[in-house]
Design a protein around this motif. Structure first.
Motif: not given
Length: 240
Positions: A75-78, A109-119, A159-161
């Motif tokens: 929220e602060a970043a937004n 933590v994410h907002v939008g379509d920048t992705r996080i993958y864990a393997f 969703r986006s900031l």
């Protein structure tokens, strides 16, 4: 538990006039790390400013707070992006993907379509879900997950900031033992690198070597298009 993380990063302008992606990858405490990738939305002016504003806000929050509330941090970043909009008379917006690791746990933590993958052991054990119209089409069964890359509305975000005064991030906590590698990447990267390739290129080597192979795939496939988007990735591997 003391852990060691090795990481490397990459960003490229593609065929665009400027690179609206930004990233941060640093050790931020005695045994804590912060990784961020943000993508200033294409088609809006000052996308790079929005991405950097969001990252700077998250970094300040993490370094200055004893207790990390990820809803409050996002929220602060937004709010920082919304303030920059007013100051610069701009409609700038950005996605953001954040991974924070300490000796106890990991948060994605994410907002939008920048992705996080864990393997884990060469398999994907977590993949963030895009906040996009094409991801909604997957959810209702109109298209398959692989069709997101070619879907007509793949660049329309839900969703986006900077889009609204209030933003709701997706927050995923992990046990540190549940994964052995992480990859954060903007859509310009994952659109050109398939999940199967992310897995086959990784074999517990250095993040630089893993990322080097993925960059080659991204650039080779992207160059077949008349217009190649900015592409950014941060690769993380747990050390022995």
């Amino acid at each position: 538990m003391i852990i060691t993380l090795l990481f490397d990063s990459y960003t490229a302008i593609g065929t665009r006039s400027q690179n609206d992606d930004a990233y941060y990858a640093e050790k931020v405490g005695d045994n804590s790390w912060l990784f961020i990738v943000a993508d200033g939305l294409g088609g809006h002016d000052k996308g790079k400013v929005a991405a950097n504003t969001a990252i700077d806000s998250v970094v300040r929050s993490v370094k200055n707070r004893d207790i990390l509330d990820w809803n409050e941090i996002v929220e602060a970043a937004n709010s920082a992006v919304r303030m920059a909009q007013k100051e610069m008379c701009s409609d700038m917006k950005t996605t953001i993907a954040i991974v924070y690791v300490d000796e106890k746990s990991t948060f994605a933590v994410h907002v939008g379509d920048t992705r996080i993958y864990a393997f884990k052991s060469g398999q994907i054990v977590y993949q963030s879900r895009d906040h996009s119209v094409s991801q909604m089409a997957v959810a209702v069964g109109e298209i398959g997950p692989d069709e997101i890359r070619t879907h007509t509305d793949r660049n329309i975000l839900t969703r986006s900031l900077g889009c609204n005064d209030i933003v709701r991030p997706d927050i995923k906590p992990f046990d540190n033992a549940s994964y052995d590698a992480l990859l954060l990447c903007s859509d310009g990267f994952w659109e050109n690198v398939y999940e199967s390739e992310m897995k086959t290129c990784y074999n517990k080597e250095t993040p630089a070597a893993w990322l080097s192979r993925l960059k080659c795939i991204c650039n080779t496939r992207g160059q077949r298009c008349k217009e190649m988007d900015n592409s950014t990735a941060v690769a993380v591997i747990k050390g022995n």
